[in-house]
Write a protein that holds these residues in place. Structure first.
Motif, short mmCIF file in Angstrom:
data_model
loop_
_atom_site.label_atom_id
_atom_site.label_comp_id
_atom_site.label_asym_id
_atom_site.label_seq_id
_atom_site.Cartn_x
_atom_site.Cartn_y
_atom_site.Cartn_z
N LEU A 20 0.91 -1.14 0.06
CA LEU A 20 -0.11 0.00 -0.26
C LEU A 20 0.97 1.50 0.21
CD1 LEU A 20 -2.77 -1.22 2.61
CD2 LEU A 20 -3.26 -0.57 0.17
N TYR A 21 1.73 1.68 0.85
CA TYR A 21 2.89 1.96 0.80
C TYR A 21 3.14 2.58 -0.55
CZ TYR A 21 7.45 4.87 1.47
OH TYR A 21 8.11 6.33 1.18
N SER A 22 4.03 1.42 -0.90
CA SER A 22 4.02 1.39 -2.31
C SER A 22 3.60 2.68 -3.64
CB SER A 22 4.90 -0.24 -3.35
OG SER A 22 5.90 -0.87 -2.35
N ILE A 23 2.38 2.36 -3.80
CA ILE A 23 1.72 2.16 -4.41
C ILE A 23 1.20 3.33 -4.28
CG2 ILE A 23 -1.11 2.56 -4.84
CD1 ILE A 23 -1.28 -0.53 -4.26
N TYR A 24 0.90 4.42 -3.21
CA TYR A 24 1.15 5.82 -2.25
C TYR A 24 2.52 6.35 -2.41
CZ TYR A 24 2.04 9.82 -0.03
OH TYR A 24 2.14 10.94 1.25
N GLY A 25 3.35 5.50 -2.67
CA GLY A 25 4.94 6.10 -3.36
C GLY A 25 4.48 6.67 -4.98
N MET A 26 3.89 6.09 -5.55
CA MET A 26 4.02 6.05 -6.89
C MET A 26 3.26 7.25 -7.14
SD MET A 26 2.76 1.18 -8.41
CE MET A 26 2.09 2.20 -9.77
N ARG A 27 1.94 7.07 -6.80
CA ARG A 27 0.98 8.00 -6.72
C ARG A 27 1.35 9.73 -6.31
NH1 ARG A 27 -5.06 8.56 -4.69
NH2 ARG A 27 -5.25 9.47 -6.11
N ALA A 28 2.45 9.59 -5.71
CA ALA A 28 2.85 10.86 -5.07
C ALA A 28 3.94 11.23 -5.91
CB ALA A 28 3.31 10.72 -3.59
N LYS A 29 4.88 10.01 -6.06
CA LYS A 29 6.26 10.82 -6.97
C LYS A 29 6.73 11.79 -5.94
CE LYS A 29 3.77 9.83 -10.92
NZ LYS A 29 2.78 10.05 -12.87
N ARG A 30 7.41 11.92 -4.95
CA ARG A 30 7.68 12.30 -3.81
C ARG A 30 10.07 12.07 -4.33
NH1 ARG A 30 3.54 14.10 0.09
NH2 ARG A 30 2.15 15.17 -1.37
N ASP A 31 10.20 11.18 -4.69
CA ASP A 31 11.45 10.78 -4.52
C ASP A 31 11.31 9.51 -5.46
OD1 ASP A 31 10.30 7.84 -4.00
OD2 ASP A 31 9.52 8.16 -2.35
#
Length: 213
Positions: free
Chosen positions: A150-161
């Protein structure tokens, strides 16, 4: 044999990564890059999985592999473990191409896809085992696995790193599918956990279909 395969993987990752640290041309030639792959350099879909951005990146992946590889190898055998490792690496690259294939500048490195596949395989077989988050916080493995994706999905959406979150999920899919093919009894013995661990994977494609990623 279990340990030999593990140590060989760690050794190859270390050798190739350190070569990349010292040789920028080598690093650029074999890293994951959408434009280069689309131009025919498919070797990058595998070679990038043995390069790392820095020593910390390498150490994190290899330490994770060190702890979870024995669980998978002892449960399924050495060759199924190696199949999960390499198939998850390729699945991570394929999913990354699926989501970033129109961005020729997209680049990534790391064994995260392969390692996540091994991790997810271990969690699928032993969902109730306890993991120590940050070495001190106990958590059931299945909650960690679901939360991580779920964090990985969030990371894909946020594109902050610059983390290759897509490869993590692709690797998890590889580990999940191959483990179920090798141990189909999990569908009868622990169907609830099989379904729970599939939720983040299904959510990813639902969000993609809805244009949310």
């Amino acid at each position: 044999m279990d340990n030999i395969a593990l140590y060989l993987l760690i050794g190859v990752n270390a050798i190739i990564s350190f070569k990349g640290f010292e040789d920028q041309y080598f690093f650029n030639k074999y890293k994951f890059n959408v434009g280069a792959i689309r131009a025919g350099e498919q070797i990058r879909m595998v070679s990038s999985g043995f390069l790392h951005a820095d020593i910390g990146h390498l150490a994190f992946n290899m330490i994770t592999l060190y702890f979870f590889a024995p669980i998978v190898a002892q449960s399924l055998g050495v060759f199924p473990f190696l199949l999960i490792y390499f198939a998850s690496l390729v699945c991570g690259s394929l999913l990354t191409m699926m989501f970033h294939g129109n961005d020729n500048s997209y680049s990534a490195v790391g064994a995260s896809g392969a390692v996540t596949g091994v991790l997810y395989s271990a969690i699928l077989m032993y969902p109730e085992m306890t993991l120590g988050i940050f070495g001190i916080i106990p958590m059931p493995a299945y909650l960690f696995g679901i939360g991580y994706l779920l964090y990985s999905i969030y990371g894909m959406r946020a594109k902050r790193d610059n983390i290759g979150h897509t490869a993590h999920i692709g690797g998890a899919i590889g580990g999940y599918v191959i483990t179920l093919l090798k141990v189909p009894s999990l569908l009868q013995d622990n169907l609830l956990m099989v379904i729970l661990l599939a939720i983040p994977i299904v959510l990813l494609f639902v969000l993609a279909k809805a244009g949310k990623l």
